[in-house]
Design an enzyme around this catalytic site. Sequence first.
Site, PDB file in Angstrom:
ATOM      1  N   SER A   1      -1.410  -3.916  -5.041  1.00 18.66           N
ATOM      2  CA  SER A   1      -2.431  -3.588  -4.042  1.00 18.66           C
ATOM      3  C   SER A   1      -3.623  -4.549  -4.088  1.00 18.66           C
ATOM      4  O   SER A   1      -3.984  -5.066  -5.147  1.00 18.66           O
ATOM      5  CB  SER A   1      -2.940  -2.165  -4.256  1.00 18.66           C
ATOM      6  OG  SER A   1      -1.859  -1.270  -4.246  1.00 18.66           O
TER       7      SER A   1
ATOM      8  N   HIS B   1       4.598  -4.752  -5.124  1.00 19.30           N
ATOM      9  CA  HIS B   1       4.251  -3.517  -5.830  1.00 19.30           C
ATOM     10  C   HIS B   1       5.450  -2.790  -6.443  1.00 19.30           C
ATOM     11  O   HIS B   1       5.461  -1.561  -6.530  1.00 19.30           O
ATOM     12  CB  HIS B   1       3.461  -2.564  -4.911  1.00 19.30           C
ATOM     13  CG  HIS B   1       2.413  -1.793  -5.678  1.00 19.30           C
ATOM     14  ND1 HIS B   1       1.582  -0.862  -5.123  1.00 19.30           N
ATOM     15  CD2 HIS B   1       2.095  -1.818  -7.009  1.00 19.30           C
ATOM     16  CE1 HIS B   1       0.787  -0.362  -6.043  1.00 19.30           C
ATOM     17  NE2 HIS B   1       1.077  -0.922  -7.190  1.00 19.30           N
TER      18      HIS B   1
ATOM     19  N   ARG C   1       7.639   2.375  -1.567  1.00 22.05           N
ATOM     20  CA  ARG C   1       8.344   1.103  -1.352  1.00 22.05           C
ATOM     21  C   ARG C   1       9.725   1.116  -2.014  1.00 22.05           C
ATOM     22  O   ARG C   1      10.709   0.613  -1.460  1.00 22.05           O
ATOM     23  CB  ARG C   1       7.512  -0.060  -1.926  1.00 22.05           C
ATOM     24  CG  ARG C   1       6.390  -0.438  -1.009  1.00 22.05           C
ATOM     25  CD  ARG C   1       5.139  -0.915  -1.726  1.00 22.05           C
ATOM     26  NE  ARG C   1       4.011  -0.509  -0.901  1.00 22.05           N
ATOM     27  CZ  ARG C   1       3.570  -1.211   0.141  1.00 22.05           C
ATOM     28  NH1 ARG C   1       4.085  -2.386   0.417  1.00 22.05           N
ATOM     29  NH2 ARG C   1       2.595  -0.751   0.897  1.00 22.05           N
TER      30      ARG C   1
ATOM     31  N   ASP D   1       0.265  -0.690   4.965  1.00 23.70           N
ATOM     32  CA  ASP D   1      -0.166   0.003   3.756  1.00 23.70           C
ATOM     33  C   ASP D   1      -1.291   0.995   4.046  1.00 23.70           C
ATOM     34  O   ASP D   1      -2.377   0.595   4.457  1.00 23.70           O
ATOM     35  CB  ASP D   1      -0.624  -1.048   2.739  1.00 23.70           C
ATOM     36  CG  ASP D   1      -0.666  -0.499   1.325  1.00 23.70           C
ATOM     37  OD1 ASP D   1      -0.439   0.706   1.146  1.00 23.70           O
ATOM     38  OD2 ASP D   1      -0.920  -1.282   0.398  1.00 23.70           O
ATOM     39  N   ASP D   2      -1.027   2.254   3.836  1.00 23.76           N
ATOM     40  CA  ASP D   2      -2.052   3.318   3.953  1.00 23.76           C
ATOM     41  C   ASP D   2      -2.517   3.552   5.394  1.00 23.76           C
ATOM     42  O   ASP D   2      -3.642   4.000   5.609  1.00 23.76           O
ATOM     43  CB  ASP D   2      -3.294   3.023   3.087  1.00 23.76           C
ATOM     44  CG  ASP D   2      -3.022   3.118   1.590  1.00 23.76           C
ATOM     45  OD1 ASP D   2      -1.855   3.209   1.205  1.00 23.76           O
ATOM     46  OD2 ASP D   2      -3.995   3.096   0.820  1.00 23.76           O
TER      47      ASP D   2
ATOM     48  N   LYS E   1      -3.374  10.416   1.880  1.00 20.84           N
ATOM     49  CA  LYS E   1      -2.697   9.714   0.784  1.00 20.84           C
ATOM     50  C   LYS E   1      -2.897  10.449  -0.542  1.00 20.84           C
ATOM     51  O   LYS E   1      -3.990  10.951  -0.804  1.00 20.84           O
ATOM     52  CB  LYS E   1      -3.290   8.309   0.672  1.00 20.84           C
ATOM     53  CG  LYS E   1      -2.802   7.513  -0.529  1.00 20.84           C
ATOM     54  CD  LYS E   1      -3.414   6.132  -0.556  1.00 20.84           C
ATOM     55  CE  LYS E   1      -2.917   5.350  -1.775  1.00 20.84           C
ATOM     56  NZ  LYS E   1      -3.344   3.946  -1.743  1.00 20.84           N
TER      57      LYS E   1
ATOM     58  N   HIS F   1      -4.895  -1.092   3.543  1.00 20.77           N
ATOM     59  CA  HIS F   1      -5.288  -0.569   2.225  1.00 20.77           C
ATOM     60  C   HIS F   1      -6.697  -1.069   1.931  1.00 20.77           C
ATOM     61  O   HIS F   1      -7.027  -2.210   2.230  1.00 20.77           O
ATOM     62  CB  HIS F   1      -4.289  -1.092   1.182  1.00 20.77           C
ATOM     63  CG  HIS F   1      -4.385  -0.435  -0.158  1.00 20.77           C
ATOM     64  ND1 HIS F   1      -5.466  -0.603  -0.990  1.00 20.77           N
ATOM     65  CD2 HIS F   1      -3.518   0.382  -0.812  1.00 20.77           C
ATOM     66  CE1 HIS F   1      -5.255   0.088  -2.109  1.00 20.77           C
ATOM     67  NE2 HIS F   1      -4.091   0.697  -2.023  1.00 20.77           N
TER      68      HIS F   1
ATOM     69  N   LYS G   1       2.785  -7.363   0.495  1.00 20.84           N
ATOM     70  CA  LYS G   1       2.681  -6.647  -0.782  1.00 20.84           C
ATOM     71  C   LYS G   1       4.046  -6.227  -1.326  1.00 20.84           C
ATOM     72  O   LYS G   1       4.874  -5.698  -0.595  1.00 20.84           O
ATOM     73  CB  LYS G   1       1.801  -5.419  -0.564  1.00 20.84           C
ATOM     74  CG  LYS G   1       1.778  -4.439  -1.716  1.00 20.84           C
ATOM     75  CD  LYS G   1       0.634  -3.479  -1.552  1.00 20.84           C
ATOM     76  CE  LYS G   1       0.942  -2.128  -2.143  1.00 20.84           C
ATOM     77  NZ  LYS G   1      -0.204  -1.196  -2.006  1.00 20.84           N
TER      78      LYS G   1
ATOM     79  N   CYS H   1       1.850   4.156  -3.009  1.00 21.05           N
ATOM     80  CA  CYS H   1       2.489   2.890  -2.646  1.00 21.05           C
ATOM     81  C   CYS H   1       3.825   2.561  -3.326  1.00 21.05           C
ATOM     82  O   CYS H   1       4.829   2.379  -2.652  1.00 21.05           O
ATOM     83  CB  CYS H   1       1.517   1.747  -2.899  1.00 21.05           C
ATOM     84  SG  CYS H   1      -0.044   1.963  -2.019  1.00 21.05           S
TER      85      CYS H   1
ATOM     86  N   ASP I   1       3.543   3.062   4.577  1.00 22.99           N
ATOM     87  CA  ASP I   1       4.054   3.518   3.264  1.00 22.99           C
ATOM     88  C   ASP I   1       3.530   4.887   2.835  1.00 22.99           C
ATOM     89  O   ASP I   1       4.112   5.530   1.976  1.00 22.99           O
ATOM     90  CB  ASP I   1       3.763   2.474   2.182  1.00 22.99           C
ATOM     91  CG  ASP I   1       2.290   2.421   1.788  1.00 22.99           C
ATOM     92  OD1 ASP I   1       1.421   2.719   2.647  1.00 22.99           O
ATOM     93  OD2 ASP I   1       1.999   2.092   0.628  1.00 22.99           O
ATOM     94  N   ASN I   2       2.409   5.295   3.422  1.00 27.70           N
ATOM     95  CA  ASN I   2       1.842   6.625   3.128  1.00 27.70           C
ATOM     96  C   ASN I   2       0.645   6.824   4.041  1.00 27.70           C
ATOM     97  O   ASN I   2       0.256   5.932   4.783  1.00 27.70           O
ATOM     98  CB  ASN I   2       1.445   6.785   1.644  1.00 27.70           C
ATOM     99  CG  ASN I   2       0.566   5.673   1.109  1.00 27.70           C
ATOM    100  OD1 ASN I   2       1.006   4.829   0.329  1.00 27.70           O
ATOM    101  ND2 ASN I   2      -0.684   5.636   1.555  1.00 27.70           N
TER     102      ASN I   2
HETATM  103 MG    MG Z   1       0.037   2.628   0.395  1.00 24.78          MG
END
Ligand code: MG
Length: 450
Positions: A165, A141, A90, A46-47, A310, A227, A139, A86, A279-280
């Site tokens: 998150s 989300h 996903r 994540d991130d 992001k 994240h 996660k 996010c 994811d980003n």
């Molecule tokens: Mg993310």
Amino acid sequence: MPHTPLDRRTFMEIVGAAVGMAAWSGAARAETAVTRPPNIVLIFVDDMGYGDLGCYGHPLIRTPHLDRMARDGVRLTSFYAAAPVCSPSRAALLTGRYPVRCGMPGNTGPGSKKHLPESEITIANLLKDRGYRTMAIGKWHLGHQRPEVLPTGRGFDAWYGLPYSNDMRKPFVQTDEPLKLYRDTEPIEYPVNQNTLTERYTEEAVNFIEASGDGPFFLYLAHSMPHLPVSTSEQFQGKSDGGLYGDVIETIDWSVGRIRQALEERGQAKNTLLIFTSDNGPWLDLPDRMLNEGVERWHGGSPGPLRGAKGSTWEGGMRVPMIACWPEHIPAGTQNAQVASTMDVLPTLAGICGAEIPRDRTLDGCDILPLLQGEATSPHEFFYYFLDKRLQAVRHGVWKLRREDEDGAAELFHLGRDPGERYNVAEAHPEIVQQLTVRMAAFVEEVKGP
Ligand code: MG
């Protein structure tokens, strides 16, 4: 024109041919070896930024396990998440469709009733139908207000993780809803001890792998880290030259090593396709609400040479690391700059695992196994960059046209010479600006639907 997956022999066809050959030669052991479809381990962090790993050029953070995975497989350098935040990212990964198409263009949060529409078909649905054991860890989300919209309602046999998150709680977000750790449909812990999350997710993953019997499995491991707010356990704290953020990435790297070790111990390393991506891009320029409980502005990752982060459709918001490893199927130590995205994962896995891809809807992804094998160029003529429902940019080969506001001026970048999007060359190439402007307008019309 919607893209259609490449025509290609499916894994089951190959298996069928191999079984025939094995019977013909009497090689019963070879037959046993190929009749089990491959396991899939999909690690989605994540991130994490494009520049956060050793093998993507980070000067301080050490990632020996991910670097080794890259040496054992392929490392992509023009791989995109389908959204710069996010939830939509996903949704696109799990459905193979742009977020505007699969009904999840924006984020969801603690008080939201939004969820991935129940008409959508996930990778887990497809593989479960093929007899795979399926588990989601980490996660989700994609909605959480009803059991039906949690992972166990979307094709996963089991789930252990957070519904959204790790910052979606007080004091970071104004909500009275506590953040809870779930097992399947039941909350089992709150407040959540986030320091040990990466290790506990890993332990769950190892347990899942160790419990594998004769059938194949699909593990979706969506780490909550890095994240913000980032944290890790005592044994990893203060170890990285890259500061606390480096500690967190090095914990994830340890996790990858632990999972590969478990696959080896179970005799499944060769028969497992392992994918690692994000994811980003990294979360930079934090809003003030995040500066609580010791979170500092420098706790975010790095986009490396890319511009933006992001939440933006600059390359740094959406271009992410991607490493894929599958012994004897994907050549070791290769690097590939062909354009591909997380939306390609579903059609690729469907092809490998012999699953039927849904024919009653448009898939935006394509089967990229030939690309991962270095045997084909990108099947994508265009890649589209959406921020929520707004199409802001398109990539065509080395060219990227960006128009942040509908009435704003177009910016054209040559991503081959200028991956950092520093030099707008729109004036020098009016015909490319015109062609890509028309293409963007056509795609906006297409995804709007009838
Ligand atoms: Mg993310």
